[in-house]
Design a protein around this motif. Structure first.
Motif, PDB file in Angstrom:
ATOM      1  N   ASP B 133       0.847  -1.199   0.000  1.00 10.97           N
ATOM      2  CA  ASP B 133       0.000   0.000   0.000  1.00 10.97           C
ATOM      3  C   ASP B 133       0.882   1.248   0.000  1.00 10.97           C
ATOM      4  O   ASP B 133       1.970   1.255   0.595  1.00 10.97           O
ATOM      5  CB  ASP B 133      -0.883   0.049   1.266  1.00 10.97           C
ATOM      6  N   VAL B 134       0.397   2.290  -0.645  1.00 10.19           N
ATOM      7  CA  VAL B 134       1.119   3.566  -0.655  1.00 10.19           C
ATOM      8  C   VAL B 134       0.317   4.568   0.167  1.00 10.19           C
ATOM      9  O   VAL B 134      -0.877   4.766  -0.086  1.00 10.19           O
ATOM     10  CB  VAL B 134       1.301   4.092  -2.090  1.00 10.19           C
ATOM     11  N   ILE B 135       0.962   5.160   1.164  1.00  9.55           N
ATOM     12  CA  ILE B 135       0.290   6.154   2.007  1.00  9.55           C
ATOM     13  C   ILE B 135       1.059   7.462   1.928  1.00  9.55           C
ATOM     14  O   ILE B 135       2.204   7.496   1.437  1.00  9.55           O
ATOM     15  CB  ILE B 135       0.166   5.685   3.471  1.00  9.55           C
ATOM     16  N   GLU B 136       0.412   8.521   2.391  1.00  7.70           N
ATOM     17  CA  GLU B 136       1.064   9.841   2.360  1.00  7.70           C
ATOM     18  C   GLU B 136       1.104  10.407   3.775  1.00  7.70           C
ATOM     19  O   GLU B 136       0.082  10.493   4.446  1.00  7.70           O
ATOM     20  CB  GLU B 136       0.267  10.778   1.443  1.00  7.70           C
ATOM     21  N   LEU B 137       2.304  10.755   4.225  1.00 10.22           N
ATOM     22  CA  LEU B 137       2.471  11.342   5.561  1.00 10.22           C
ATOM     23  C   LEU B 137       3.437  12.519   5.462  1.00 10.22           C
ATOM     24  O   LEU B 137       4.282  12.564   4.567  1.00 10.22           O
ATOM     25  CB  LEU B 137       3.066  10.321   6.547  1.00 10.22           C
ATOM     26  N   PRO B 138       3.356  13.450   6.422  1.00  2.00           N
ATOM     27  CA  PRO B 138       4.337  14.541   6.438  1.00  2.00           C
ATOM     28  C   PRO B 138       5.652  14.132   7.108  1.00  2.00           C
ATOM     29  O   PRO B 138       5.651  13.293   8.013  1.00  2.00           O
ATOM     30  CB  PRO B 138       3.657  15.641   7.269  1.00  2.00           C
ATOM     31  N   ILE B 139       6.737  14.728   6.639  1.00  4.48           N
ATOM     32  CA  ILE B 139       8.017  14.635   7.355  1.00  4.48           C
ATOM     33  C   ILE B 139       8.432  16.053   7.745  1.00  4.48           C
ATOM     34  O   ILE B 139       8.010  17.030   7.124  1.00  4.48           O
ATOM     35  CB  ILE B 139       9.156  13.997   6.529  1.00  4.48           C
ATOM     36  N   ALA B 140       9.244  16.166   8.780  1.00  4.72           N
ATOM     37  CA  ALA B 140       9.800  17.459   9.201  1.00  4.72           C
ATOM     38  C   ALA B 140      11.051  17.151  10.009  1.00  4.72           C
ATOM     39  O   ALA B 140      10.994  16.976  11.222  1.00  4.72           O
ATOM     40  CB  ALA B 140       8.784  18.236  10.038  1.00  4.72           C
ATOM     41  N   HIS B 141      12.175  17.021   9.312  1.00  3.31           N
ATOM     42  CA  HIS B 141      13.396  16.663  10.034  1.00  3.31           C
ATOM     43  C   HIS B 141      14.654  17.107   9.283  1.00  3.31           C
ATOM     44  O   HIS B 141      14.646  17.243   8.066  1.00  3.31           O
ATOM     45  CB  HIS B 141      13.456  15.158  10.308  1.00  3.31           C
TER      46      HIS B 141
END
Lengths: 84, 225
Positions: B133-141
């Motif tokens: 499955d392909v999901i979308e999440l934010p990154i901030a690093h």
């Protein structure tokens, strides 16, 4: 007990990418300097009392193992000298 | 049951995490690290932020704080533990999970949405997705590049301990879709047991329906297992 200064130098292992060093090298080159490579390292100077130099080195090494270095990505060296 | 969201000096995703968990029906509680784990702790979340100002290395100080000894003991007793972003860095620094998260290949802080491919859908944190499955999440690093010796990474791959890899929207793992230069595009891994896991992307920032996507909810649902 004698006063020593243990110098712990922590470096990224060879082969581990160092983006900060690469950026620093590029900046030096932009300033007109010529260089083949640049490696950065963190240096910690620890003043401590120990019975002898080996004892001071052992303690500094344990500090490197447990906090100052991350063994997954770092190598480190320890040098001990009598404090001035 | 209470999920303890551990707050260190410099944590800044702690309240978001509590809010996301509570919105999903969990009982979640902010726990100041010096107060130790509450007795009724049934899950532990290490939230994102900049604990101890990222001094020395991101997560290095928090990983050596006394509460992490309690976290390790609870994890060994089967309590689920999830580290996100700075919590992931703390998890690796404290050896709860293998490897290290270090400076992004770009040498920049990166704050964006990424796509992730589910690599192993048989862990508590991924069982509500399907493999691939392909999901979308934010990154901030700024320090999210996964580093580990090649032979160890091959072992982790063989053992199914990679949770997610960075990919494009079609699920293809490509260099362009890897936001930080992580080895094998790894975005999250499990510890020796799969009830302990860390990941750099933020599921708690994609869990409230009022804010749009809820792709992160299934990760947090892992606390129910």
């Amino acid at each position: 007990m004698t006063a020593f200064t243990a110098t712990v130098t922590v470096r990224l292992k060879r082969g581990v990418l160092d983006p900060e060093a690469e950026t620093t090298q590029r900046s030096l080159e932009r300033l007109g300097f010529e260089l083949d490579d640049l490696r950065s390292a963190d240096v910690f100077e620890l003043d401590l009392e120990a019975g002898d130099a080996d004892g001071a080195a052992d303690r500094a090494e344990e500090m490197a193992e447990r906090l100052l270095a991350n063994p997954t990505i770092h190598d480190y060296t320890v040098e001990v000298a009598r404090a001035e | 049951m209470t999920i303890a969201v551990i707050r260190f000096g410099g944590s800044n995703c702690d309240r978001d995490s509590v809010q996301a968990l509570e919105s999903m029906g969990f009982d979640a509680e902010l726990v100041w690290h010096a107060d130790g784990l509450p007795e009724d702790t049934t899950g532990i979340m290490l939230p994102g932020g900049f604990s101890y100002g990222d001094y020395l290395r991101a997560g290095a100080m928090a990983a050596r704080s006394p509460i992490m000894g309690e976290v390790r003991e609870a994890a060994a007793d089967g309590t689920p533990v999830l580290g996100v972003c700075n919590g992931a860095q703390i998890g690796c620094e404290s050896s709860l999970t293998p490897g290290a998260f270090t400076t992004n290949e770009s040498a920049r802080f990166q704050c964006e949405h990424v796509h992730l491919r589910v690599e192993n859908a048989e862990t508590p944190w991924t069982s509500r997705y399907g493999e691939g499955d392909v999901i979308e999440l934010p990154i901030a690093h700024g320090e999210g590049r996964y580093e580990i010796p090649d032979d160890r990474l091959d072992e982790l791959e063989a053992e199914g301990r990679i949770l997610f890899k960075y990919c494009n929207e079609d699920g293809e793992v490509t260099p362009e879709a890897n936001p930080n230069g992580s080895k094998h595009a790894v975005a999250g891994v499990t510890g020796e047991c799969d009830h302990v896991a860390v990941m750099m992307p933020h599921p708690e920032r994609a869990s409230l329906e009022d804010l749009g996507r809820t792709d992160g909810q299934p990760v947090l649902s892992g606390f129910a297992d």
